[in-house]
Scaffold this active site. Structure first.
Site, PDB file in Angstrom:
ATOM      1  N   HIS A 174     -83.621  76.661  36.796  1.00 46.82           N
ATOM      2  CA  HIS A 174     -83.572  75.521  35.867  1.00 46.82           C
ATOM      3  C   HIS A 174     -83.979  74.232  36.579  1.00 46.82           C
ATOM      4  CE1 HIS A 174     -80.334  78.121  33.923  1.00 46.82           C
ATOM      5  NE2 HIS A 174     -81.193  77.945  32.949  1.00 46.82           N
ATOM      6  N   GLN A 201     -78.229  83.968  19.182  1.00 50.49           N
ATOM      7  CA  GLN A 201     -79.188  84.806  19.915  1.00 50.49           C
ATOM      8  C   GLN A 201     -78.497  85.935  20.678  1.00 50.49           C
ATOM      9  OE1 GLN A 201     -80.618  81.358  22.397  1.00 50.49           O
ATOM     10  NE2 GLN A 201     -80.703  82.870  24.027  1.00 50.49           N
ATOM     11  N   SER A 258     -80.879  83.993  37.809  1.00 49.83           N
ATOM     12  CA  SER A 258     -80.419  84.102  36.422  1.00 49.83           C
ATOM     13  C   SER A 258     -78.945  83.738  36.383  1.00 49.83           C
ATOM     14  CB  SER A 258     -80.600  85.546  35.943  1.00 49.83           C
ATOM     15  OG  SER A 258     -79.795  85.788  34.797  1.00 49.83           O
ATOM     16  N   ARG A 271     -76.870  85.143  34.713  1.00 53.38           N
ATOM     17  CA  ARG A 271     -76.117  86.395  34.607  1.00 53.38           C
ATOM     18  C   ARG A 271     -75.913  87.072  35.966  1.00 53.38           C
ATOM     19  NH1 ARG A 271     -78.861  86.511  29.319  1.00 53.38           N
ATOM     20  NH2 ARG A 271     -77.227  86.601  27.732  1.00 53.38           N
TER      21      ARG A 271
HETATM   22  O1  PAF Z   1     -83.555  80.719  27.982  1.00 54.74           O
HETATM   23  C1  PAF Z   1     -82.507  80.216  27.520  1.00 54.74           C
HETATM   24  O2  PAF Z   1     -81.655  79.719  28.253  1.00 54.74           O
HETATM   25  C2  PAF Z   1     -82.276  80.216  26.029  1.00 54.74           C
HETATM   26  O3  PAF Z   1     -82.804  81.347  25.437  1.00 54.74           O
HETATM   27  C3  PAF Z   1     -82.787  78.934  25.325  1.00 54.74           C
HETATM   28  C4  PAF Z   1     -84.284  78.796  25.452  1.00 54.74           C
HETATM   29  C5  PAF Z   1     -82.104  77.717  25.921  1.00 54.74           C
HETATM   30  C6  PAF Z   1     -82.454  78.987  23.833  1.00 54.74           C
HETATM   31  O4  PAF Z   1     -81.080  79.085  23.608  1.00 54.74           O
END
Ligand code: PAF
Length: 281
Positions: free
Chosen positions: A37, A61, A185, A187
């Protein structure tokens, strides 16, 4: 840096920034920020005059048996990291403000989201494109930043932006990896020591595929089988898919030529991990 929780307030801020003629770079995230990020944020900082980051664990999602409730939410740490990176605004909305009672409009990009992860995570990409559309409407970025690790997501967002004439560019930045090659990640935090050890096999498996192709093995089935066999040495690993697909439409590559995406999803214990590389033939 300002942390904004209300969609109305973020719209007011965006209006002011636009009036000042400043360009907006936007990094959408679900928080639990890691160096992947941060590299997107640095890209946004370099290209734009104002940087917005959203932190929102988007429930729509996640599938019913997925990790929504245990998804890490270290908000204080995330805010501190954004501050350090020179982010101007964090948009950190509540569920209710994003999905008020009666919410009933979704955005779907069917073709690109049916294969690869879409096959195993029904509704996932519809949730992603819907929330990203909402975030784009609120933040109105000039450029939005996504990581290559989530290649299918980035492609679906690009297609949505193109098809719906959104006045923005989508930039896809390279995957950031740990020293041993594991793709960063949020996760990865779930992995116990033996799963973490096995997780290095993902990138090694992808590199094995690349080597085989570079050495002249252009038979997709044979390359995929070699990677599957290689991954078997990880006791905690179970493979969900290994695919070689066209870069643009992510259809299975029938003939290996030009550029292809080699993508895989596996479970290390109960944690689902994905990774991919682009190979030029
Ligand atoms: O990649 C992610 O973290 C998510 O899928 C996103 C793009 C922020 C949408 O919730």
């Amino acid at each position: 840096m300002k942390v904004v929780r209300s969609p109305k307030q973020i719209q007011e801020i965006v209006r002011k920034i636009k009036k000042q003629g400043r360009s907006i770079g936007f990094v959408p995230t679900m928080g639990a920020l890691h160096p992947g990020h941060l590299s997107l944020i640095r890209g946004a900082r370099k290209d734009n005059q104002a940087v917005f980051v959203s932190i929102f664990v988007n429930p729509i999602q996640f599938g019913p048996r997925e990790d929504l409730s245990k998804y890490p939410r270290p908000i204080k740490k995330d805010i501190a990291l954004c501050n350090k990176e020179g982010v101007d605004f964090i948009f950190y909305p509540s569920f209710k403000s994003m999905y008020p009672d009666g919410f009933d409009t979704y955005v779907n990009v069917p073709g690109l989201t049916e294969g690869l992860c879409g096959k195993f995570r029904p509704g996932h990409f519809k949730g992603v494109t819907t929330v990203v559309n909402k975030l784009f409407n609120l933040i109105q970025p000039d450029i939005a930043y996504f990581g290559q690790k989530d290649y299918q997501q980035a492609l679906a967002v690009k297609k949505m932006a193109e098809d719906l004439s959104m006045p923005l560019a989508v930039k896809v930045a390279p995957t950031i990896r740990e020293k041993d090659g594991l793709a960063m990640s949020s996760r990865n935090k779930y992995l116990n020591p033996s799963e973490r050890k096995d997780a290095v096999l993902l990138y090694r498996g992808l590199k094995l595929a690349r080597n085989l192709i570079n050495k002249g093995n252009h038979n997709c089935v044979s390359v995929i089988n070699s990677v599957r066999k290689f991954l078997k040495q990880g006791r905690t690993i179970s493979v969900q898919y290994i695919s070689i697909v066209d870069l643009k439409n992510i259809e299975p590559a029938l003939i290996l030529k030009g550029k292809v995406l080699i993508a895989l999803a596996v479970y290390a214990g109960k944690t689902r991990l994905i990774d991919n590389i682009i190979v030029k033939i």
